[in-house]
Design an enzyme around this catalytic site. Structure first.
Site, PDB file in Angstrom:
ATOM      1  N   CYS A  17       0.873  -1.171   0.000  1.00 54.50           N
ATOM      2  CA  CYS A  17       0.000   0.000   0.000  1.00 54.50           C
ATOM      3  C   CYS A  17       0.911   1.222   0.000  1.00 54.50           C
ATOM      4  CB  CYS A  17      -0.872  -0.024   1.261  1.00 54.50           C
ATOM      5  SG  CYS A  17      -1.864   1.471   1.493  1.00 54.50           S
ATOM      6  N   CYS A  69      -0.181   4.073  -6.531  1.00 53.66           N
ATOM      7  CA  CYS A  69      -1.321   3.609  -5.747  1.00 53.66           C
ATOM      8  C   CYS A  69      -1.676   2.215  -6.259  1.00 53.66           C
ATOM      9  CB  CYS A  69      -2.510   4.552  -5.908  1.00 53.66           C
ATOM     10  SG  CYS A  69      -4.028   3.907  -5.179  1.00 53.66           S
TER      11      CYS A  69
HETATM   12  N1  DGL Z   1      -3.818   0.997  -1.087  1.00 51.72           N
HETATM   13  C1  DGL Z   1      -3.852   2.437  -1.160  1.00 51.72           C
HETATM   14  C2  DGL Z   1      -2.561   2.968  -1.785  1.00 51.72           C
HETATM   15  O1  DGL Z   1      -1.835   2.277  -2.486  1.00 51.72           O
HETATM   16  C3  DGL Z   1      -5.038   2.906  -1.961  1.00 51.72           C
HETATM   17  C4  DGL Z   1      -6.364   2.672  -1.276  1.00 51.72           C
HETATM   18  C5  DGL Z   1      -6.559   3.509  -0.015  1.00 51.72           C
HETATM   19  O2  DGL Z   1      -6.618   4.755  -0.103  1.00 51.72           O
HETATM   20  O3  DGL Z   1      -6.634   2.902   1.041  1.00 51.72           O
HETATM   21  O4  DGL Z   1      -2.239   4.115  -1.588  1.00 51.72           O
END
Ligand code: DGL
Length: 288
Positions: A69, A201
Site C-alpha cells: 500500500c 497507488c
Molecule cells: N492501497 C492504497 C494505496 O496504495 C489505496 C487505497 C486507499 O486509499 O486505502 O495508496
C-alpha cells in the site's frame, strides 16, 4: 510465509505479481477493509492502523511483511522501521512498495543514508499519481531527491480514483477522471511531457491503459507490482533467513466482511480469492 498488507484489496495487484514471480513462496494477505480507504486519513491514523495490521501478520506467522500500500509505505514504514521494530520485534522485517519505485526511478540501489547530490545524472522529470495521503507525505520526492537531485518530481493527487475503481464505475467515467488528473499534472509541467510517470497507488495498475491514453505519446508508465516483485526477489537472495521454503500457497484475510471482499477480489487478483475475516482475537471466520 511472507505477509502482504494493504488497506483493502488494492494490494492484491501487488500480491498477484509476487505470487507469479515467486511461485514457490507462501503468502498471507491481510486487507484492512474495516478501516479502508487510507488515502484520505491523517498520518497518525495511517501509522496506527498499519502497525496493527503488521502485528496481526506477525501473529499469523509471517516474519517478513510487505506493505503493498503506497499510503502506508509512504506514511508509516520509516517510523515502523526506526522506532518500533528494533525494540518490539528485532527479528522481523517490514518492507514497502516505495523503495522499489525509487530504485527504478533513480537507477540506484537503496541505501539508508545517501549523501545529498552524490548520485547526480541526467536531468529528468518524473510524474507521480497517488492518493492525497501519499502526495502530502512528500515521501517520493524526498527519497528520490536524496538519491537523484537532478530528477524533478511532480506529483498529482487523484482523490476520487480509488472510489471509482472500487465501485467498478463505467470505463468512460474512469477515463474522464484520469484525463482530468493527467491534464492537471501536465499543466504543472507547462505542457512539457515527463520522461515517465509512476502509478503510486495499488489500484491504478487496473486502469493503466487510461493513464497511457491520457498522457502524451511516449511517456513511460512504471508498473509497481513488477518492480516490487523484482525487489523482493533480490531481498530474499540477500537475506536467506527470510527466504523460507514454501509451496506457492496463498491465504487471504480481511478485517472486514469476508463475503463482500471475496466477491470484489477477483478483479484485483485476476482469479478467485477466498477471504476470511480476522476478528480481534485473531480468530478466523470463513466466508459463507
Ligand atoms: N492501497 C492504497 C494505496 O496504495 C489505496 C487505497 C486507499 O486509499 O486505502 O495508496
Amino acid at each position: 510465509m511472507i505477509g502482504v498488507f494493504d488497506s483493502g484489496h488494492g494490494g492484491l495487484t501487488v500480491l498477484r505479481a509476487l505470487h507469479a514471480g515467486l511461485p514457490d513462496k507462501d503468502f498471507t494477505y491481510l486487507g484492512d477493509h474495516a478501516a479502508a480507504p487510507y488515502g484520505n486519513r491523517t498520518p497518525e491514523e495511517v501509522y496506527q492502523l498499519t502497525l496493527a495490521g503488521v502485528e496481526r501478520l506477525f501473529a499469523l506467522g509471517c516474519p517478513l511483511v510487505v506493505l503493498a500500500c503506497n499510503t502506508a509505505s509512504a506514511i508509516a514504514l520509516r517510523r515502523l522501521q526506526q522506532s518500533w521494530l528494533p525494540h518490539a520485534h528485532p527479528d522481523k522485517r517490514v518492507l514497502g512498495v516505495l523503495v522499489p519505485m525509487v530504485e527504478a526511478i533513480t537507477g540506484q540501489p537503496w541505501m539508508a543514508d545517501v549523501p545529498a547530490g552524490s548520485m547526480a545524472g541526467e536531468p529528468r522529470t518524473i510524474g507521480i499519481f497517488a492518493t492525497r495521503g501519499t502526495v502530502e507525505s512528500e515521501a517520493y520526492p524526498r527519497e528520490i531527491g536524496k538519491r537523484a537531485p537532478e530528477v524533478r518530481v511532480v506529483q498529482q493527487a487523484c482523490p476520487d480514483l480509488v472510489r471509482l475503481i472500487e465501485q467498478d464505475a463505467p470505463a468512460g467515467e474512469i477515463r474522464a477522471a484520469v484525463q482530468t488528473y493527467a491534464d492537471a499534472l501536465m499543466a504543472k509541467m507547462d505542457g512539457v511531457p515527463p520522461q515517465a510517470v509512476m502509478l503510486g497507488c495499488t489500484h491504478y495498475p487496473l486502469v493503466s491503459d487510461a493513464f497511457v491514453d491520457a498522457l502524451p505519446a511516449g511517456v513511460e508508465v512504471l508498473c509497481q507490482p513488477t518492480l516490487t516483485t523484482r525487489s523482493l526477489g533480490h531481498y530474499l537472495e540477500r537475506h536467506p533467513e527470510f527466504d523460507l521454503p514454501g509451496t506457492g500457497r496463498v491465504t487471504f484475510h480481511t478485517t472486514g466482511d469476508a463475503e463482500r471482499v471475496t466477491r470484489l477480489a477477483t478483479r484485483f487478483f485476476g482469479r478467485p480469492a477466498q477471504f476470511r475475516t480476522l476478528t480481534t482475537a485473531g480468530e478466523k471466520v470463513a466466508a459463507s
